[in-house]
Motif scaffolding. Sequence first.
Motif, short mmCIF file in Angstrom:
data_model
loop_
_atom_site.label_atom_id
_atom_site.label_comp_id
_atom_site.label_asym_id
_atom_site.label_seq_id
_atom_site.Cartn_x
_atom_site.Cartn_y
_atom_site.Cartn_z
N GLU A 48 0.77 -1.02 0.06
CA GLU A 48 -0.20 -0.05 0.10
C GLU A 48 0.74 1.51 0.03
O GLU A 48 0.50 2.34 -0.54
CB GLU A 48 -0.83 0.07 1.17
CG GLU A 48 -1.86 1.09 1.39
CD GLU A 48 -2.60 1.25 2.76
OE1 GLU A 48 -3.20 2.10 2.92
OE2 GLU A 48 -2.41 0.50 3.63
N SER A 49 1.87 1.35 0.81
CA SER A 49 2.81 2.56 1.19
C SER A 49 4.07 2.54 1.09
O SER A 49 4.74 1.46 0.97
CB SER A 49 2.00 3.11 2.25
OG SER A 49 2.28 2.40 3.43
N LYS A 77 -10.15 -1.02 -2.66
CA LYS A 77 -11.06 0.11 -2.12
C LYS A 77 -10.58 1.43 -2.70
O LYS A 77 -10.88 2.45 -2.89
CB LYS A 77 -10.89 0.14 -0.78
CG LYS A 77 -12.03 0.94 0.14
CD LYS A 77 -12.10 1.12 1.47
CE LYS A 77 -13.01 1.98 1.94
NZ LYS A 77 -12.85 1.91 3.63
N ASN A 78 -9.12 1.52 -2.79
CA ASN A 78 -8.56 2.86 -3.02
C ASN A 78 -8.27 2.89 -4.61
O ASN A 78 -7.43 3.44 -5.06
CB ASN A 78 -7.22 2.96 -2.45
CG ASN A 78 -7.25 3.14 -0.92
OD1 ASN A 78 -8.13 3.63 -0.51
ND2 ASN A 78 -6.29 2.84 -0.38
N ARG A 79 -9.12 2.02 -5.16
CA ARG A 79 -8.96 2.13 -6.77
C ARG A 79 -7.78 2.05 -7.56
O ARG A 79 -7.54 2.49 -8.58
CB ARG A 79 -9.71 3.34 -7.33
CG ARG A 79 -11.10 3.83 -6.77
CD ARG A 79 -11.56 5.21 -7.24
NE ARG A 79 -12.83 5.56 -6.68
CZ ARG A 79 -14.14 4.83 -7.14
NH1 ARG A 79 -14.05 4.16 -8.17
NH2 ARG A 79 -15.07 5.27 -6.40
N GLN A 80 -6.98 0.75 -6.83
CA GLN A 80 -5.79 0.52 -7.42
C GLN A 80 -5.91 -1.00 -8.15
O GLN A 80 -5.12 -1.42 -8.90
CB GLN A 80 -4.52 0.33 -6.53
CG GLN A 80 -4.22 1.47 -5.71
CD GLN A 80 -3.62 2.61 -6.59
OE1 GLN A 80 -3.12 2.14 -7.65
NE2 GLN A 80 -3.68 3.79 -6.07
N THR A 92 4.90 -0.07 -4.34
CA THR A 92 3.43 0.27 -4.58
C THR A 92 2.63 0.32 -6.07
O THR A 92 3.64 0.38 -6.81
CB THR A 92 3.61 1.94 -3.94
OG1 THR A 92 4.45 2.71 -4.89
CG2 THR A 92 4.00 2.12 -2.63
N ASP A 109 -2.59 -6.46 1.58
CA ASP A 109 -3.84 -5.58 1.94
C ASP A 109 -4.58 -5.37 0.71
O ASP A 109 -4.79 -4.28 0.25
CB ASP A 109 -3.20 -4.12 2.24
CG ASP A 109 -2.35 -4.22 3.75
OD1 ASP A 109 -2.95 -5.21 4.65
OD2 ASP A 109 -1.48 -3.76 4.02
N VAL A 121 -7.59 -3.06 0.79
CA VAL A 121 -7.33 -1.73 0.98
C VAL A 121 -7.07 -1.16 -0.21
O VAL A 121 -7.58 -0.14 -0.69
CB VAL A 121 -6.44 -1.49 2.14
CG1 VAL A 121 -6.00 -0.05 2.19
CG2 VAL A 121 -6.77 -1.99 3.48
N LEU A 122 -5.99 -1.85 -1.11
CA LEU A 122 -5.74 -1.33 -2.41
C LEU A 122 -7.00 -1.17 -3.48
O LEU A 122 -7.06 -0.37 -4.24
CB LEU A 122 -4.57 -2.11 -2.85
CG LEU A 122 -3.35 -2.17 -2.36
CD1 LEU A 122 -2.35 -3.17 -2.70
CD2 LEU A 122 -2.63 -0.77 -2.64
N GLU A 175 -5.99 -1.72 8.61
CA GLU A 175 -7.06 -0.90 9.23
C GLU A 175 -8.22 -1.72 9.71
O GLU A 175 -8.30 -3.11 9.07
CB GLU A 175 -7.61 0.11 7.98
CG GLU A 175 -6.61 1.15 7.57
CD GLU A 175 -6.17 2.12 8.59
OE1 GLU A 175 -7.26 2.43 9.79
OE2 GLU A 175 -5.44 2.79 8.75
#
Length: 216
Positions: free
Chosen positions: A76-77, A156-159, A125, A150, A153-154, A216
């Motif tokens: 993610e980061s 959900k963040n449109r990746q 990333t 994750d 999460v990715l 999260e």
Amino acid sequence: MQLKKINPNLQKALVENGLEDAFELIADTFSTVKSGSDCVIASPGATGKTTLLVINAIQKLQKPEGESTRAVIIVESKEKVLEMVELFRKYGQYTGLRVIGAHDKGDIDYDKNQISLGIDVLVGTPTKINAMFASAGFNLTTVRFFAIDDADVLFKNRQDAVILRLAESIVKTQFVFTCSEITERVEIIADKIMTEPLFFETDDSYEDDDSDDEEE
């Protein structure tokens, strides 16, 4: 760590770093992931998911080979990149595997040069990895292990579009997703790029793993 048919160099590093006993999540999924099956593994935060991906990548690759990237792990980061690279350093120290991390705040020309010199594992990333391979035309056909940490999460963040584009460039590989929960989007992407994916879901009964990520 008592895992069946584990690489001895990996086993040695795990013991030296205090992982004599397998986390329950890793113990439950190691044989299946090691077999080469495509998997989606869901478990709460701090249960060993990041460590699971590192251990299985090391187990699969075993030693340095050739010049082209053989494992790609998307996180993610920047913080996740640094965390995972450090885990590879600890647990892969006796394998000689060449690992680099690439994140959005890094120098893309430096990262591309490192890849061109020859690496085994690329952790990065999604946007950075996509930019690197798109601009440099690197070969993804040698990738044998493609993992997403994750994934919920990715996505959900449109990746997901970036990840689908990367996956389409790979001829044959093993796909592994880890996530805190198997969302509808995780299922959709898994069905699009995986071959007969296996789904694992656990509950909060697993003990915490302080070295793992904190989703999260």
